[in-house]
Design a protein around this motif. Structure first.
Motif, PDB file in Angstrom:
ATOM      1  N   THR A   1     -11.558   8.229  -2.822  1.00 42.89           N
ATOM      2  CA  THR A   1     -11.599   6.950  -1.958  1.00 42.89           C
ATOM      3  C   THR A   1     -10.347   6.173  -2.163  1.00 42.89           C
ATOM      4  O   THR A   1      -9.462   6.682  -2.803  1.00 42.89           O
ATOM      5  N   SER A   2     -10.331   4.916  -1.931  1.00 46.80           N
ATOM      6  CA  SER A   2      -9.163   4.247  -1.961  1.00 46.80           C
ATOM      7  C   SER A   2      -9.511   2.754  -2.316  1.00 46.80           C
ATOM      8  O   SER A   2     -10.583   2.322  -1.618  1.00 46.80           O
ATOM      9  N   GLU A   3      -8.655   2.142  -2.823  1.00 47.99           N
ATOM     10  CA  GLU A   3      -9.020   0.703  -3.350  1.00 47.99           C
ATOM     11  C   GLU A   3      -9.096  -0.082  -1.910  1.00 47.99           C
ATOM     12  O   GLU A   3      -9.958  -0.856  -1.697  1.00 47.99           O
ATOM     13  N   ALA A   4      -8.091   0.320  -0.990  1.00 46.10           N
ATOM     14  CA  ALA A   4      -8.022  -0.627   0.308  1.00 46.10           C
ATOM     15  C   ALA A   4      -9.216  -0.183   1.060  1.00 46.10           C
ATOM     16  O   ALA A   4      -9.892  -1.112   1.801  1.00 46.10           O
ATOM     17  N   ALA A   5      -9.845   1.005   1.178  1.00 44.87           N
ATOM     18  CA  ALA A   5     -10.982   1.313   2.086  1.00 44.87           C
ATOM     19  C   ALA A   5     -12.374   0.693   1.261  1.00 44.87           C
ATOM     20  O   ALA A   5     -13.137   0.097   2.051  1.00 44.87           O
TER      21      ALA A   5
ATOM     22  N   GLN B   1       0.896  -1.115   0.100  1.00 44.51           N
ATOM     23  CA  GLN B   1       0.062   0.205  -0.031  1.00 44.51           C
ATOM     24  C   GLN B   1       0.690   1.450  -0.156  1.00 44.51           C
ATOM     25  O   GLN B   1       0.555   2.157  -0.564  1.00 44.51           O
TER      26      GLN B   1
ATOM     27  N   THR C   1     -10.432  11.891   2.230  1.00 41.96           N
ATOM     28  CA  THR C   1     -11.601  11.580   1.648  1.00 41.96           C
ATOM     29  C   THR C   1     -12.568  12.721   1.199  1.00 41.96           C
ATOM     30  O   THR C   1     -13.723  12.246   0.529  1.00 41.96           O
TER      31      THR C   1
ATOM     32  N   TYR D   1      -1.651   8.246   1.646  1.00 39.60           N
ATOM     33  CA  TYR D   1      -2.602   9.189   2.049  1.00 39.60           C
ATOM     34  C   TYR D   1      -3.504   9.835   1.122  1.00 39.60           C
ATOM     35  O   TYR D   1      -2.954  10.306   0.135  1.00 39.60           O
TER      36      TYR D   1
ATOM     37  N   HIS E   1      -8.325   5.891   6.171  1.00 41.18           N
ATOM     38  CA  HIS E   1      -6.917   6.068   5.562  1.00 41.18           C
ATOM     39  C   HIS E   1      -6.327   4.967   5.059  1.00 41.18           C
ATOM     40  O   HIS E   1      -6.599   3.746   5.458  1.00 41.18           O
ATOM     41  N   PRO E   2      -5.687   4.932   3.854  1.00 41.02           N
ATOM     42  CA  PRO E   2      -5.420   3.976   2.908  1.00 41.02           C
ATOM     43  C   PRO E   2      -4.320   2.819   3.528  1.00 41.02           C
ATOM     44  O   PRO E   2      -4.855   1.551   3.507  1.00 41.02           O
TER      45      PRO E   2
END
Length: 444
Positions: free
Chosen positions: A71-75, A58, A67, A64, A307-308
Motif C-alpha cells: 500500500t502507500s501513504e498517499a492511498a 510524491q 497493490t 508506483y 496509484h501513489p
C-alpha cells in the motif's frame, strides 16, 4: 499529420499547451474559458501550485507500487480523508483509475456480496433510461444512453431499465412534484416484483444525471422512496457520483442533498481534479464485513489501482477544497449563476428549462417552449454550439438525445469551483452569444 486515433477522424483538435486557473491555451496562443471542467473534472482549474507541489513530493518518494505487494501513504491518507467526510455508514474505499472502473468494481462488489451471503440467485441489475455510468462493457450495460449502447448491444450484459426522474419531461400537469417523485420511484418496485423479489442484486442511479440528460436532479422524496424499496427487497443501492459528486452540486457528496446513504458510492472526475486519473468506490461496513468474514478478499483488481501519484494528487485537491471552503462557495453561487442564465436567455424562445445544482447546470433547448417540442435531431445543435463556443473562446458540454437518446438537446456547464462572479458573467455572455449565432445561422 497525427498518429493518434482521436475521438473523431474528421479533424484533429487544437493542441493544448498550457493551463492556468479557469483557462486553457492552445498552441496558437488562443485562450479558452473552461466552463465545463473538461467533463466536470477540473474542479480547481488548471495548474494549481499546491497540487503540482504534492505531485513532485510524491514522485521523489515512490511513483508506483503494485497493490499486490504494497500500500502507500498517499492511498491510505486519501481513503481516510474520504471516509472522514463520507455519508455515515460508508466505511471503506477501493481506489481505481477512473469512473468506468469505479462502476465496474461496484457492480462486481454487489455480485460478490451476495455470493458471500449465499444468495447466488441475485444477479439482476436495474438502472434508468437516459443515464450514463461509463464506457467499459459492464458500465455501459448499466447505463441507459442509447446512442452509446447501440452498436455494442450484442456484447452487453443484460440489465433492466426504468424511467428517469425527469420532471420537465415526464411530470403530469395534474400531479405535484412529490406525487411525481413517488410515481417514478414506484417503477423500481414494479420491476423488482417482475424479475422476482429475491432475484435483483442492485439498483444504480446518478443523484443528478450528468451529460446524458443535462444536470437533471431528482424531485424531493424520490431517492428516499428508492432507498425504502431497496431495503424492503434486499437490493443494494449504488449511487453513481462520478460526474455530480465531490462538491460539484454544492455538497461534497450529491446524495447528501437527498438525505440518502447508498450501499456503494462511485466517484472520480473531481476527486483528482484532472491532475491524475483516479476514481473510487466507497462501500458500506456491511459489504466490507461480508468480504472480511467470508472469502477474505475482493476478486477484482487493476494494474494501476491505488496509484501513489494519483492518490497524492487527490489528497491535495481535497485538502484545497476543504481549506478554501470551495464547496460551500459553489452552493452560495448557484443562485447567482442561474439568475445570470435566466436573464441572458429571458427573450430566447428556444430555452425550455434551466436546471441543476451548484456548478452543475443544464440548459435544455426546445423548438417550442409551450409544447416542449424538440428540434430535429439532424440539426446537430449540440455539435454546432460546441464549435461556435470554441470559436468564441468558451468550452461547454452540449449533447443531443436528451429526451430518449434521439430527440432533445442540452448544454451542460460544470466550471472550476474558483469561478468568480465576473467569470460567471463572461461565461454566460459568451454562451448566449454562441447559441444566438447558431440559431441565426439556422434561420431562427
Amino acid at each position: 499529420m497525427t498518429f493518434l486515433l482521436h475521438r473523431s477522424t474528421e479533424n484533429t483538435p487544437p493542441v493544448a499547451v498550457k493551463g492556468e486557473g479557469i483557462y486553457l491555451y492552445d498552441s496558437k496562443g488562443k485562450q479558452y474559458i473552461d466552463a465545463c471542467g473538461g467533463a466536470a473534472v477540473s474542479c480547481l482549474g488548471h495548474g494549481h501550485p499546491e497540487v503540482l507541489e504534492a505531485l513532485h513530493r510524491q514522485l521523489d518518494k515512490v511513483a508506483y507500487a503494485h497493490t499486490g505487494f504494497f500500500t502507500s501513504e498517499a492511498a491510505e491518507e486519501l481513503a481516510e480523508t474520504l471516509i472522514d467526510d463520507a455519508p455515515q455508514g460508508l466505511s471503506h474505499v477501493y481506489l481505481v483509475s477512473g469512473g468506468s472502473e469505479a462502476v465496474e468494481a461496484a457492480l462486481k462488489m454487489a455480485r460478490q456480496y451476495f455470493i458471500e451471503r449465499s444468495e447466488p440467485q441475485r444477479r439482476h441489475i436495474i438502472t434508468r433510461r437516459q443515464s450514463y455510468h461509463g464506457n467499459t462493457l459492464g458500465a455501459l450495460s448499466a447505463g441507459g444512453n442509447e446512442w452509446r449502447r447501440a452498436q455494442f448491444a450484442p456484447l452487453l450484459i443484460q440489465t433492466h431499465h426504468i424511467s428517469p426522474c425527469y420532471a420537465y419531461r415526464f411530470q403530469n400537469s395534474t400531479e405535484s412534484a412529490e406525487e411525481y417523485a413517488y410515481r417514478a420511484a414506484q417503477e423500481l418496485e414494479t420491476k423488482i416484483l417482475e424479475l422476482g423479489r429475491d432475484q435483483v442484486m442492485a439498483f444504480i442511479a446518478e443523484p443528478v444525471v450528468g451529460a446524458t440528460s443535462g444536470a437533471v436532479a431528482a424531485e424531493k422524496g424520490y431517492f428516499k422512496r428508492i432507498r425504502e424499496i431497496c431495503d424492503q427487497y434486499g437490493v443494494l443501492l449504488i449511487l453513481d457520483e462520478v460526474m455530480c459528486g465531490m462538491g460539484r452540486t454544492g455538497t461534497l457528496y450529491a446524495c447528501e442533498q437527498d438525505s440518502v446513504v447508498p450501499d456503494l458510492l462511485t466517484i472520480a472526475k473531481g476527486l483528482g481534479g484532472g491532475y491524475q486519473p483516479i476514481g473510487a468506490v466507497l462501500l458500506s461496513k456491511e459489504l466490507y464485513d461480508a468480504f472480511a468474514n467470508g472469502s477474505g478478499f475482493f476478486q477484482h483488481g487493476h494494474t494501476y489501482m491505488a496509484h501513489p501519484m494519483a492518490a497524492a494528487a487527490a489528497v491535495a485537491v481535497q485538502n484545497v477544497l476543504k481549506r478554501d471552503q470551495l464547496v460551500p462557495y459553489v452552493a452560495s453561487m448557484e443562485s447567482y449563476f442561474k439568475r445570470k442564465i435566466h436573464e441572458s436567455f429571458a427573450n430566447s424562445s428556444y430555452v425550455g428549462d434551466i436546471r441543476g445544482r451548484g456548478f452543475f447546470l443544464g440548459i435544455e433547448l426546445v423548438e417550442d417552449k409551450v409544447t416542449k417540442q424538440t428540434f430535429d435531431p439532424s440539426l446537430n445543435l449540440h455539435t454546432r454550439i460546441k464549435q461556435e463556443a470554441l470559436k468564441n473562446g468558451l468550452m461547454v458540454y452540449p449533447m443531443g438525445g436528451t429526451v430518449d437518446g434521439k430527440r432533445g438537446h442540452h448544454v451542460l456547464l460544470a466550471p472550476p469551483f474558483t469561478l468568480k462572479q465576473s467569470d460567471i458573467d463572461e461565461v454566460v455572455e459568451r454562451l448566449a452569444y454562441s447559441v444566438s449565432c447558431v440559431f441565426s445561422d439556422l434561420g431562427y
